[in-house]
Design an enzyme around this catalytic site. Structure first.
Site, PDB file in Angstrom:
ATOM      1  N   ILE A   9      -3.281  -7.082 -40.983  1.00 50.51           N
ATOM      2  CA  ILE A   9      -2.659  -8.041 -41.560  1.00 50.51           C
ATOM      3  C   ILE A   9      -1.408  -7.535 -42.413  1.00 50.51           C
ATOM      4  O   ILE A   9      -1.541  -6.682 -43.097  1.00 50.51           O
ATOM      5  CB  ILE A   9      -3.335  -8.960 -42.404  1.00 50.51           C
ATOM      6  CG1 ILE A   9      -4.592  -9.386 -41.860  1.00 50.51           C
ATOM      7  CG2 ILE A   9      -2.617 -10.156 -43.179  1.00 50.51           C
ATOM      8  CD1 ILE A   9      -5.655 -10.374 -42.594  1.00 50.51           C
TER       9      ILE A   9
ATOM     10  N   GLY B 236     -11.620  -4.099 -44.641  1.00 49.70           N
ATOM     11  CA  GLY B 236     -10.619  -4.563 -45.243  1.00 49.70           C
ATOM     12  C   GLY B 236      -9.713  -5.545 -44.488  1.00 49.70           C
ATOM     13  O   GLY B 236     -10.332  -6.678 -44.081  1.00 49.70           O
ATOM     14  N   ASP B 237      -8.762  -5.373 -44.122  1.00 43.89           N
ATOM     15  CA  ASP B 237      -8.030  -6.277 -43.346  1.00 43.89           C
ATOM     16  C   ASP B 237      -7.532  -5.669 -41.963  1.00 43.89           C
ATOM     17  O   ASP B 237      -6.830  -6.021 -41.151  1.00 43.89           O
ATOM     18  CB  ASP B 237      -6.453  -6.359 -43.672  1.00 43.89           C
ATOM     19  CG  ASP B 237      -5.636  -5.308 -43.731  1.00 43.89           C
ATOM     20  OD1 ASP B 237      -5.962  -4.106 -43.999  1.00 43.89           O
ATOM     21  OD2 ASP B 237      -4.358  -5.443 -43.883  1.00 43.89           O
ATOM     22  N   GLU B 238      -8.672  -4.865 -41.373  1.00 39.47           N
ATOM     23  CA  GLU B 238      -8.740  -4.307 -39.958  1.00 39.47           C
ATOM     24  C   GLU B 238      -9.590  -4.822 -39.121  1.00 39.47           C
ATOM     25  O   GLU B 238     -10.663  -5.046 -39.503  1.00 39.47           O
ATOM     26  CB  GLU B 238      -8.766  -2.743 -40.085  1.00 39.47           C
ATOM     27  CG  GLU B 238      -8.677  -2.130 -38.809  1.00 39.47           C
ATOM     28  CD  GLU B 238      -8.826  -0.523 -38.769  1.00 39.47           C
ATOM     29  OE1 GLU B 238      -8.224   0.193 -38.013  1.00 39.47           O
ATOM     30  OE2 GLU B 238      -9.416  -0.156 -39.746  1.00 39.47           O
TER      31      GLU B 238
END
Length: 329
Positions: free
Chosen positions: A213, A254-256
């Site tokens: 993101i 996380g955002d992965e």
């Protein structure tokens, strides 16, 4: 104590041994049939279980002479198996007379003539520790094949079968928890590592897409972690929705995120494009943008680490281009 009774108690102990093993429900059912066939000469065994997520449906597994069939079917109030699921124990040596007397509905699992030639029918209920209701049935093409002692043995077997299936359900639930991301319900990094290794071992071409993101930390800092979690959940839900039938999505941390798909690069890129469109429609007060990198097996790389590296580098190139574009405006 007769040799037959000793053999039957030994069979119970063999079922108990299954409880300590990491077996699937289908493996336990096959083992139970082998025991019943060996000890009680049972020709046909049927096990029905209510679907805990949809109690109006049930799964029926039938075994005869090594042939294993499985079907999912709606439950019917007038059904014979449904009567056993409700708690009734049944033993009949003249199946056709019994059906006419009770006006039951039966379903054929192997072929259309199977129920017409069944002569003896035995059914006992059982429950798993999660409360899932089940029915164990033995059937024969001979009249009066089963007696009261067979019924007693089947009842004991069904009780311990419930314990063994409970253990299988527990292992399944623990495996799901260990391989599922709690926030998004996608597969986690552990599930991803297992699945990508499995695909590489199979040698079938597939695509790996790495997604993150854009400026997610800024979203967290500006709008709070609760909003950040909502964004992560939305990305996960959108990836799952738009890749359904074409692959599996994962949250790596996380955002992965990651996507493993049999689709080619064009279709995989289209999936990410649909995810972006969905996010733009869902978040209107602040922008949510995803960046992606794609790698193809075996064209771009042939090992797990190399494939991830190619996709990860492509994602960072896209990230830098996206950042430069936004700064340009």
């Amino acid at each position: 104590m007769t040799e037959q009774r000793i053999a039957r108690y030994q069979a119970i102990f063999e079922i108990l041994e299954l409880i300590s093993e990491q077996k699937t429900t289908s493996e336990i059912i096959k083992s139970t049939y082998q025991l019943a066939h060996r000890v009680a000469q049972v020709p046909i065994m049927l096990i029905a279980m209510v679907n805990p997520k949809n109690p109006d449906m049930m799964t029926i597994e039938t075994l005869e002479d090594g042939i294993h069939s499985r079907m999912t079917t709606p439950r019917r109030p007038e059904g014979l198996v449904e009567c056993v699921l409700a708690g009734e124990t049944i033993l009949t040596g003249d199946f056709q007379v019994f059906l006419r007397a009770r006006n039951f509905v039966v379903r054929s699992t192997f072929n259309e003539t199977a129920t017409l030639t069944t002569r003896s029918w035995l059914g006992v209920p059982f429950k798993t520790q999660k409360g899932t209701r089940g029915a164990l049935s033995w059937q024969s093409y001979e009249s009066h094949f089963f007696d009261a002692e067979d019924l007693h043995f089947a009842s004991l077997l069904a009780k311990h079968l419930g314990f063994a299936i409970s253990n299988a359900e527990l292992w399944h639930d623990l495996s799901e928890l260990a391989n599922t991301d709690a926030l998004t319900s996608l597969g986690n990094r552990r599930a991803f590592m297992h699945d990508i290794d499995e695909r590489i071992q199979a040698g079938i071409p597939f695509s790996l897409v790495i997604v993150d993101i854009q400026k997610f930390k800024l979203i967290n800092d500006t709008h709070g972690h609760q909003t950040g979690d909502e964004v992560l959940s939305a990305v996960g839900a959108s990836l799952k929705q738009h890749s359904r039938g074409m692959g599996r999505a994962y949250r790596l941390g996380g955002d992965e995120f990651a996507l493993l798909s049999l689709a080619d690069s064009t279709v995989a890129s289209r999936i990410v494009g649909k995810v972006q469109e969905t996010l733009q429609q869902q978040f209107t007060s602040f922008p949510v943008q995803v960046n992606c990198g794609l790698a193809l097996f075996p064209d771009d790389a042939r090992t797990e680490d190399a494939l991830y590296h190619v996709a990860d580098q492509a994602m960072y190139v896209a990230k830098r281009q996206s950042a430069a574009l936004s700064e340009g405006f």
